[in-house]
Design a protein around this motif. Sequence first.
Motif, mmCIF file in Angstrom:
data_model
loop_
_atom_site.group_PDB
_atom_site.id
_atom_site.type_symbol
_atom_site.label_atom_id
_atom_site.label_comp_id
_atom_site.label_asym_id
_atom_site.label_seq_id
_atom_site.Cartn_x
_atom_site.Cartn_y
_atom_site.Cartn_z
ATOM 1 N N VAL A 77 1.278 -1.259 0.107
ATOM 2 C CA VAL A 77 0.105 0.264 0.260
ATOM 3 C C VAL A 77 1.256 1.233 0.040
ATOM 4 O O VAL A 77 -0.106 2.084 -0.642
ATOM 5 C CB VAL A 77 -1.562 -0.050 1.387
ATOM 6 N N GLY A 81 0.006 1.900 -3.830
ATOM 7 C CA GLY A 81 -1.710 2.509 -3.066
ATOM 8 C C GLY A 81 -2.506 1.211 -3.056
ATOM 9 O O GLY A 81 -3.611 0.798 -2.771
ATOM 10 N N PHE A 82 -2.474 0.058 -3.428
ATOM 11 C CA PHE A 82 -3.026 -0.793 -3.256
ATOM 12 C C PHE A 82 -2.492 -3.124 -2.671
ATOM 13 O O PHE A 82 -1.005 -2.478 -2.677
ATOM 14 C CB PHE A 82 -3.319 -1.646 -4.522
ATOM 15 N N ASP A 109 -5.230 -1.746 6.237
ATOM 16 C CA ASP A 109 -6.056 -1.082 5.328
ATOM 17 C C ASP A 109 -6.857 -1.843 4.614
ATOM 18 O O ASP A 109 -6.794 -2.320 2.966
ATOM 19 C CB ASP A 109 -5.318 -0.095 4.732
ATOM 20 N N THR A 111 -9.684 -1.609 3.206
ATOM 21 C CA THR A 111 -10.121 -0.829 1.286
ATOM 22 C C THR A 111 -9.587 -1.395 0.397
ATOM 23 O O THR A 111 -9.683 -1.154 -0.876
ATOM 24 C CB THR A 111 -10.762 0.184 1.495
ATOM 25 N N LYS A 112 -8.452 -0.884 0.714
ATOM 26 C CA LYS A 112 -7.151 -1.110 -0.134
ATOM 27 C C LYS A 112 -6.275 -2.467 -1.317
ATOM 28 O O LYS A 112 -5.755 -2.678 -1.778
ATOM 29 C CB LYS A 112 -5.527 -0.875 -0.116
ATOM 30 N N HIS A 149 -13.580 -6.165 -4.880
ATOM 31 C CA HIS A 149 -12.432 -6.353 -4.712
ATOM 32 C C HIS A 149 -11.885 -7.542 -4.945
ATOM 33 O O HIS A 149 -10.791 -7.850 -4.596
ATOM 34 C CB HIS A 149 -11.628 -5.610 -4.058
#
Length: 305
Positions: A77, A81-82, A109, A111-112, A149
């Motif tokens: 991340v 970013g992912f 995190d 959401t990533k 996701h």
Amino acid sequence: MLLLKCIYKLVRTHLFNISQLVCLCATLLFSLAIELFQSMALSGDHKNRGELRIFDSVDEVKTVLAEYINQMSDEAVQDHGFFALAISGGSLIDLMGKLLQPPYNKTVDWTKWYIFWADECVVSKNHEDSSFKHAKEVFLSKVPIVPSHAVSINDSVSAEEAADDYEFVIRQLVRTRVVNASEISDCPKFDLILLELGTDGHVASLFPNHPALDEREEWVTFITDSPIPPPERITFTLPVINSASNVAVVAAGESKADAVLLAVDEIGPDCPSIPARMVQPANGKLVWFLDKLAATKLEDSDLNN
């Protein structure tokens, strides 16, 4: 260090001759070689087969695996970013259970995260053999991962079509840079591929002596003759697995000991080459998470001596 100090003292006081100096230097080199060998053994590096991490119990494996996944997630991340994680079927989702507990359930995190399946049974998502169904029940529904996701397969088509469709989806995510691209091959570069070792040495749905092991063009292939029911499955190919930034292989229980030995230890020409031994990240890191029972044969082969 003690030998170096002795040499230094002898040089300073001139209390030496050539034979003494040669003897001391030889002893020093031998001592350094022993220290280097011991440090390699303690680190778990074994004959270029990755880093071995061996624990007393399955519960310890779960604890350390959670911290490892959390670390990989943080690094990915922060870097791009992912976090692109691919998981094989079986009991791996259960082994990830510590991530549902503090502190990870609050600090990760979620959401990533993008979750993929390194292999999946071509069955309905409501079928008891569906890895997606199992993951949703015991993991996905308990953390705030964005539903889209968790990238599941198309369960309404044939195994061949499901493999093609899954590869297409991954290719789209590589184009949008959700999943990195390998610098050295035409493959995606997942941040982490998490595999479970089978008793026969299979990983994902790559089984011993199966033609799928030879696939080099496709990212995702299919099989219709799995020796473990159900017969129809999709699976990542070896080039994709070996293009990952990190690959972790998990094995627990005495029933995995023979497979661990063949996958990790030095083997002779008469021993079978199992799929797990073909996991060799080209530009990434390979880590083995084993409990003591799974590592029994390695210990017998003087792994830590």
